[in-house]
Design a protein around this motif. Sequence first.
Motif, PDB file in Angstrom:
ATOM      1  N   VAL A   3       0.835  -1.201   0.000  1.00 54.41           N
ATOM      2  CA  VAL A   3       0.000   0.000   0.000  1.00 54.41           C
ATOM      3  C   VAL A   3       0.875   1.259   0.000  1.00 54.41           C
ATOM      4  O   VAL A   3       0.642   2.198  -0.779  1.00 54.41           O
ATOM      5  N   LEU A   4       1.901   1.274   0.836  1.00 55.99           N
ATOM      6  CA  LEU A   4       2.802   2.431   0.882  1.00 55.99           C
ATOM      7  C   LEU A   4       3.553   2.601  -0.438  1.00 55.99           C
ATOM      8  O   LEU A   4       3.738   3.717  -0.922  1.00 55.99           O
ATOM      9  N   SER A   5       3.959   1.499  -1.020  1.00 52.58           N
ATOM     10  CA  SER A   5       4.653   1.548  -2.307  1.00 52.58           C
ATOM     11  C   SER A   5       3.733   2.076  -3.403  1.00 52.58           C
ATOM     12  O   SER A   5       4.155   2.854  -4.268  1.00 52.58           O
ATOM     13  N   ASN A   6       2.472   1.687  -3.361  1.00 54.12           N
ATOM     14  CA  ASN A   6       1.502   2.190  -4.340  1.00 54.12           C
ATOM     15  C   ASN A   6       1.232   3.683  -4.137  1.00 54.12           C
ATOM     16  O   ASN A   6       1.106   4.437  -5.106  1.00 54.12           O
TER      17      ASN A   6
ATOM     18  N   THR B 258       1.809   7.058  -6.693  1.00 50.28           N
ATOM     19  CA  THR B 258       0.896   8.189  -6.872  1.00 50.28           C
ATOM     20  C   THR B 258       1.629   9.506  -6.621  1.00 50.28           C
ATOM     21  O   THR B 258       1.503  10.455  -7.398  1.00 50.28           O
ATOM     22  N   ASN B 259       2.412   9.559  -5.564  1.00 47.04           N
ATOM     23  CA  ASN B 259       3.174  10.770  -5.257  1.00 47.04           C
ATOM     24  C   ASN B 259       4.195  11.080  -6.347  1.00 47.04           C
ATOM     25  O   ASN B 259       4.408  12.248  -6.678  1.00 47.04           O
TER      26      ASN B 259
ATOM     27  N   ASN C 224       9.484  14.060  -2.289  1.00 44.95           N
ATOM     28  CA  ASN C 224       9.878  13.776  -0.901  1.00 44.95           C
ATOM     29  C   ASN C 224       8.907  12.807  -0.239  1.00 44.95           C
ATOM     30  O   ASN C 224       9.323  11.906   0.486  1.00 44.95           O
ATOM     31  N   ASP C 225       7.614  13.008  -0.483  1.00 42.69           N
ATOM     32  CA  ASP C 225       6.615  12.098   0.087  1.00 42.69           C
ATOM     33  C   ASP C 225       6.758  10.703  -0.510  1.00 42.69           C
ATOM     34  O   ASP C 225       6.603   9.697   0.197  1.00 42.69           O
TER      35      ASP C 225
ATOM     36  N   ARG D 160      11.649   4.500  -4.914  1.00 40.13           N
ATOM     37  CA  ARG D 160      12.473   5.407  -4.121  1.00 40.13           C
ATOM     38  C   ARG D 160      13.672   5.872  -4.940  1.00 40.13           C
ATOM     39  O   ARG D 160      14.061   7.037  -4.903  1.00 40.13           O
ATOM     40  N   GLY D 161      14.229   4.957  -5.735  1.00 34.23           N
ATOM     41  CA  GLY D 161      15.320   5.338  -6.619  1.00 34.23           C
ATOM     42  C   GLY D 161      14.888   6.400  -7.609  1.00 34.23           C
ATOM     43  O   GLY D 161      15.624   7.359  -7.885  1.00 34.23           O
TER      44      GLY D 161
END
Length: 101
Positions: free
Chosen positions: A11-14, A18-19, A26-27, A49-50
């Motif tokens: 969920v965080l990766s998804n 979106t961000n 940064n988010d 993140r990369g």
Amino acid sequence: PDPHRAWKSVVLSNRAMTNLKLGVYNDAEDDCTAALKLNEKNVKAYLRRGAARSVSGNYLEAIDDFESALLIEPKNADAKSEIVRMKGIIGGADQIPDFDM
């Protein structure tokens, strides 16, 4: 241990994706870092993140993330191409001037 760690990581990766699309880098990076704390084998979190780090100019950290993704998925074409691209950027910007000319 939390039985939902892997799901929360996804969920965080998804949300990070979106961000990225919204340009909130940064988010996106923060979401991926949180995702990786929950599941250190989340390849998409390393890739995203990369991507966030590379857009922010943090090329060495981006390379670390893409290399981490390759450790998990050695044939990941996205990670390979991004490493080459990042090293090209760093190599082009990292030339030592010749003052003896």
